[in-house]
Scaffold this motif. Structure first.
Motif, short mmCIF file in Angstrom:
data_model
loop_
_atom_site.label_atom_id
_atom_site.label_comp_id
_atom_site.label_asym_id
_atom_site.label_seq_id
_atom_site.Cartn_x
_atom_site.Cartn_y
_atom_site.Cartn_z
N CYS A 192 0.85 -1.18 0.00
CA CYS A 192 0.00 0.00 0.00
C CYS A 192 0.90 1.24 0.00
O CYS A 192 1.85 1.32 0.77
CB CYS A 192 -0.87 -0.05 1.25
N GLN A 250 0.08 4.17 0.91
CA GLN A 250 -0.23 5.07 2.02
C GLN A 250 0.55 4.69 3.28
O GLN A 250 1.35 5.46 3.79
CB GLN A 250 -1.73 5.06 2.33
N CYS A 251 0.30 3.46 3.75
CA CYS A 251 0.92 3.05 5.02
C CYS A 251 2.26 2.35 4.81
O CYS A 251 3.06 2.28 5.73
CB CYS A 251 -0.03 2.14 5.80
N ARG A 271 1.24 -2.77 4.52
CA ARG A 271 0.41 -3.93 4.18
C ARG A 271 0.33 -4.09 2.66
O ARG A 271 0.56 -3.16 1.91
CB ARG A 271 -0.99 -3.73 4.76
N CYS A 292 -4.21 -0.45 0.62
CA CYS A 292 -4.75 -1.60 1.34
C CYS A 292 -6.17 -1.27 1.81
O CYS A 292 -6.58 -0.11 1.79
CB CYS A 292 -3.86 -1.96 2.53
N CYS A 297 -6.39 1.41 4.69
CA CYS A 297 -6.22 2.80 4.27
C CYS A 297 -7.39 3.24 3.37
O CYS A 297 -7.79 4.40 3.42
CB CYS A 297 -4.89 2.99 3.54
ZN LIG Z 1 -2.36 0.96 3.80
#
Ligand SMILES: [Zn+2]
Length: 742
Positions: free
Chosen positions: A344, A346-347, A350, A367, A370
Motif C-alpha cells: 500500500c 499510504q501506510c 500492508r 490496502c 487505508c
Molecule cells: Zn495501507
C-alpha cells in the motif's frame, strides 16, 4: 452551607468562580459524585421539569424514548431548555437542604435521571433476559421515570442492596488496541481524519446499533476513547464480546478491539464490592490488550457496518486479484513491494488490495485499511457538527466552512498576515483519572463520569477555538483540525501563533470544569489537564509532529506529578525542518539542556537551560514577558546574547556579564536604555503570580535559584523566550487576555 445553582452550571460549566448561594431549607441539595461540587435547585423547579418530561414521554414509543430522550452522547451544556435539562437532573429526588447536615455522604450523592433510567433498563434486560416478543412492552415501562416493574432494581441502584434471589449476569469490558498507531500510520491529513471519524462512529453510534440488533442498546453502560462497558444476559457475554471485536475488524480492519467477559452475581456488584470486581475485569481486559495477536485474515471489510447511512464514495475502486498484484509488483519500487506483491502506498505496511485515484492526482495502490480511512476522510467531521450544535445552544454564530484538505490550508491565513508557516500540534490528556475511577461504586457513576469527562473536554475545546480563532476572523477553510476528542483525550492542530494561548485557555477551562465548588481549600482539585504542544513548519510529516507532542505531553504530566503545581501543565518544543532531536524529548533535553554545576566553594547546582514545563500562570507570565520584550527595539538580540551567555559562560561569568551590561544605571546610549528595559521586563516576570508557588531562593541574574526538597536548581527563561519569540503575536489577544500574570 453554600451551593452552586445547578442550572447556572448547566449553562456554563467551566466558570472559574461560579456564584454560590445559601439554599433555602426547602430547596433540593445534592453532591456531584465526580467533582463533589454541591448543587441546589428549588423543589418546584425540579418537580416542574420532571412533570414536563413525563408528559413528553407519555406520547412516545419505547424506541423514541430511548433515542430522543434518554440516550445522549454529551451533556447539553449551554442550554436553558427545560426538556433538554430534565434528563440530566439528579435522581432519585435529592435531599432538602434542611436535612443536609444529618445525612451521610452516600445519601447526599446523586447521578442523573438518565443514568438511572438507562442502567435500570439495561440491568433488567441482562438479569431477566426477556424474549424478543415481550421486550418492547417491558422496555416502554422501564424507560419512564417511575417504573413499578423495576422496583427491586431501583432499590439496588439507590441503596446497593439486592432483595430476593440473587440473579446472574455477564459484564463485557472491551478496549481498542493501539489506537494512536492506527491514526498515525500516514501523514495525510484526510486519512488521519478518516481514521478518527471511523473510531468515533464506532464508539458512539455503531456500537449502539449492534447492541440494538442482538439485545437492546440500554445495556451499554459507557463508551468512550475506545473503551466499552456492557451488561449482558448471563449466557450471552461471549457472543457480545465476539460481536464487538468483529465490528471493529469489519470497519477498521486493522484497529483491533479486545473484549473480555465474566459472569457475576448481582450481589457482587453492590457498592462495597463493585470496584474490586470491575478492577479485576479491567485487569483481564488489559492483559488481552497487551497480547500480541497474529493478524487474522477472516475479515470481510464493510465500511458501512451498523451505519445508518451509506458513506459516499466519490472515486472508482479497482479490486486487485493475485494476477494484478503480481503484474503491479514487477513495476513497483523495491521499497514498496514484497517479493511478489505491491505494498500500500499510504501506510507502506500492508499488501495492496485495491487501486484508486481519490485525490485526482495519480492512481494509487492501497490496502483495505487505508481505503476505509480515505473514504471516511472525505466525510464531514463529526466534531464540526458537534461544535455547530453547541454554538447554536449558546446563541453564537457559526459560519459553515469547508475543512482543511492539507496541513498547508491550516496555516494559510496566518502566512498571509504574519508570514509564518508553523503549526501547533496539541495533544492533551487528563491527570488523576485513575484515582477518580477508583472511587466509583456504581454503574450510574461510571456512566456519568464517562459523559462528564467527554462533555467538559469538548465544551472547553470548542468554546476556546470559537473565542480565539473563529469569532473574529473570516475563513473559507477551517484553520484548525480536530483529530480526536473523546473521554479526557484531545488531539488537534491550530496555526502556530494560536498554540500556546489555545492550550492554556482550554486547560484552565478543563481544570475549572472538574474543580469542587464551592471552593474550600486544598481538596478542590479533581481532574486537571496536561498538554504537549509541538510547533513546527507544516512540511514536517504529521507523524513526527504527533509523536513529539505525545512525548511533550508525557513530560508535562510528569511535571504535574512531581511538582505538585496547582492545576494543569503544558510543555512545548519548536521543531525546525532539520531539528537534531529525534523522538525522545526527555533524553534529548537531559543531554543538551541540563548540566551539573559546581561553584568554586564546592557547592553543587543543577543548571536547567529550559524553564518549561509551565503551569497556566507561568504560561501567562511568559507570554506577557515576551510581549513586553517585543516592544524593545533590540530585545531579540539581547535575549539571544543572554541565551548564549548561559550556554557558553560559567554561571559566575554569566552573572557578571548580566550585572555589568543589564543592571547599569548609566545610560550612555540607546543600547544601554534597551538593556535596562530588558532587565525591567525580567524583574516583572519574576514578580508575576506564578512565583508564589515556587520556592525562589535568589535572583542570581540572569538565573533564578529555586530550592526543591533535595537541592538547588538554576533556571533561566532565555531559551524559552527565543523559542517562543516567533510564536507569540501581541495583537492577537492582548485585549482579551484574562489574568495576564502582571
Ligand atoms: Zn495501507
Amino acid at each position: 452551607m453554600k451551593a452552586i445553582r445547578w442550572t447556572d452550571w448547566m449553562f456554563h460549566p467551566v466558570s472559574e468562580q461560579p456564584e454560590s448561594y445559601a439554599p433555602d431549607p426547602n430547596d433540593l441539595v445534592w453532591q456531584d459524585p465526580v467533582t463533589e461540587t454541591i448543587f441546589f435547585m428549588p423543589e418546584e423547579e425540579y418537580d416542574g421539569l420532571l412533570r414536563q418530561l413525563e408528559e413528553k414521554l407519555a406520547t412516545m414509543s419505547a424506541e423514541e424514548r430511548f433515542w430522543h430522550v434518554w440516550h445522549q452522547d454529551t451533556i447539553p451544556f449551554g442550554t436553558r431548555e427545560p426538556l433538554q435539562l430534565a434528563p440530566h437532573m439528579p435522581y432519585p429526588k435529592p435531599l432538602y437542604a434542611r436535612h443536609w447536615h444529618n445525612a451521610t455522604k452516600s445519601e447526599r450523592m446523586r447521578t442523573r435521571l438518565s443514568d438511572h433510567v438507562l442502567i435500570r433498563t439495561g440491568l433488567y434486560y441482562a438479569l431477566y433476559h426477556p424474549n424478543k416478543e415481550n421486550w418492547p412492552a417491558l422496555r416502554k415501562q422501564l424507560l419512564q421515570i417511575h417504573s413499578p416493574i423495576a422496583q427491586p432494581i431501583d432499590q439496588f441502584l439507590s441503596t446497593g442492596q439486592w432483595i430476593g434471589e440473587p440473579q446472574q449476569l455477564s459484564i463485557v469490558k472491551a478496549g481498542a488496541v493501539k489506537i494512536k498507531q492506527y491514526f498515525m500510520e500516514t501523514s495525510h491529513l484526510q486519512e488521519v481524519r478518516g481514521a478518527s471519524l471511523l473510531l468515533d462512529e464506532l464508539n458512539r453510534k455503531r456500537i449502539l446499533r449492534l447492541l440494538a440488533e442482538y439485545w437492546t442498546p440500554e445495556i451499554l453502560v459507557y463508551s468512550g476513547g475506545g473503551n466499552f462497558l456492557i451488561l449482558c444476559p448471563e449466557a450471552e457475554g461471549p457472543l457480545c464480546a465476539g460481536k464487538i471485536e468483529e465490528l471493529f475488524k469489519t470497519v477498521t480492519i486493522h484497529a483491533k478491539c479486545v473484549a473480555h467477559t465474566e459472569t457475576f452475581s448481582i450481589r457482587d456488584l453492590a457498592m462495597d464490592r463493585f470496584q474490586d470486581n470491575l478492577s479485576w475485569l479491567e485487569m483481564r481486559k488489559h492483559e488481552l490488550q497487551m497480547l500480541k495477536l497474529p493478524p487474522t485474515d477472516d475479515i470481510s471489510p464493510d465500511i458501512n457496518a451498523y451505519r445508518s447511512k451509506q458513506m459516499d464514495i466519490s472515486f472508482k475502486i479497482d479490486h486487485l486479484n493475485d494476477a494484478d498484484r503480481h503484474r503491479l509488483a514487477a513495476h513497483a519500487d523495491s521499497f514498496l513491494r514484497t517479493s511478489d506483491k505491491p505494498l500500500c502506498q499510504q501506510c507502506r505496511q500492508r499488501i495492496a488490495d485495491v487501486q484508486i485515484d481519490p485525490y485526482q492526482d495519480e492512481p494509487r495502490l492501497c490496502c483495505n485499511t487505508c481505503l476505509h480511512k480515505i473514504i471516511a476522510g472525505k466525510n464531514r467531521s463529526v466534531f464540526v457538527e458537534e461544535m455547530k450544535d453547541l454554538f447554536q445552544r449558546l446563541g453564537k454564530p457559526f459560519a459553515d466552512m469547508a475543512l482543511a484538505e492539507t496541513l498547508e490550508d491550516i496555516i494559510k491565513s496566518q502566512r498571509e498576515r504574519y508570514g509564518k508557516d508553523e503549526l501547533a500540534v496539541i495533544y492533551g490528556d487528563g491527570n488523576n483519572m485513575g484515582a477518580v475511577v477508583e472511587q466509583i461504586r456504581s454503574f450510574q457513576v461510571y456512566r456519568y463520569f464517562s459523559h462528564l469527562t467527554a462533555s467538559i473536554t469538548k465544551y472547553a475545546l470548542y468554546t476556546t477555538l470559537q473565542e480565539l480563532i473563529l469569532e473574529n476572523h473570516q475563513h473559507d477553510k477551517a484553520p484548525f483540525e480536530i483529530i480526536a476528542v473523546g473521554g479526557d483525550d484531545l488531539f488537534f492542530i491550530v496555526p502556530g501563533l494560536y498554540g500556546l494561548e489555545t492550550a492554556k485557555r482550554l486547560g484552565r477551562k478543563f481544570d475549572a470544569g472538574f474543580r469542587k465548588y464551592p471552593a474550600s481549600g486544598d481538596d478542590e482539585e479533581k481532574l486537571t489537564l496536561s498538554v504537549g504542544i509541538c510547533f513546527a513548519p507544516y512540511k514536517i510529516p504529521l507523524t513526527v509532529l504527533f509523536s513529539t507532542a505525545e512525548e511533550l505531553l508525557k513530560s508535562a504530566k510528569q511535571h504535574k506529578k512531581q511538582s505538585r503545581v496547582r492545576g494543569g501543565t503544558l510543555d512545548f518544543m519548536k521543531l525546525e525542518s532539520n531539528s537534531p532531536f529525534s523522538q525522545n524529548v526527555q533524553t534529548y533535553r537531559q543531554l543538551n539542556h541540563v548540566r551539573t554545576v559546581r561553584t568554586s566553594t564546592g557547592k553543587q547546582f543543577t543548571l536547567h537551560h529550559l524553564f518549561r514545563p509551565y503551569s497556566w500562570d507561568e504560561t501567562d507570565a511568559m507570554q506577557t514577558f515576551i510581549r513586553k520584550l517585543k516592544n524593545i527595539d533590540t530585545a531579540r538580540q539581547l535575549a539571544f546574547r543572554l541565551r548564549d551567555s548561559v550556554i557558553q559562560m560559567s554561571t559566575k561569568e554569566a552573572n557578571l556579564y548580566y550585572l555589568v551590561h543589564f543592571c547599569t544605571a548609566r545610560f550612555d546610549d540607546k543600547q544601554d536604555e534597551d538593556r535596562h528595559c530588558v532587565h525591567e521586563c525580567y524583574r516583572a516576570f519574576l514578580d508575576a503570580p506564578w512565583t508564589k508557588e515556587k520556592n525562589i531562593k535568589e535572583k542570581y541574574f540572569p538565573y533564578i535559584i529555586i530550592q526543591d526538597e533535595n537541592q538547588e536548581h538554576l533556571y533561566t527563561p532565555w531559551h524559552d523566550v527565543m523559542e517562543l519569540w516567533d510564536m507569540e503575536e501581541e495583537e492577537l489577544w492582548q485585549e482579551s487576555l484574562p489574568s495576564n500574570g502582571t
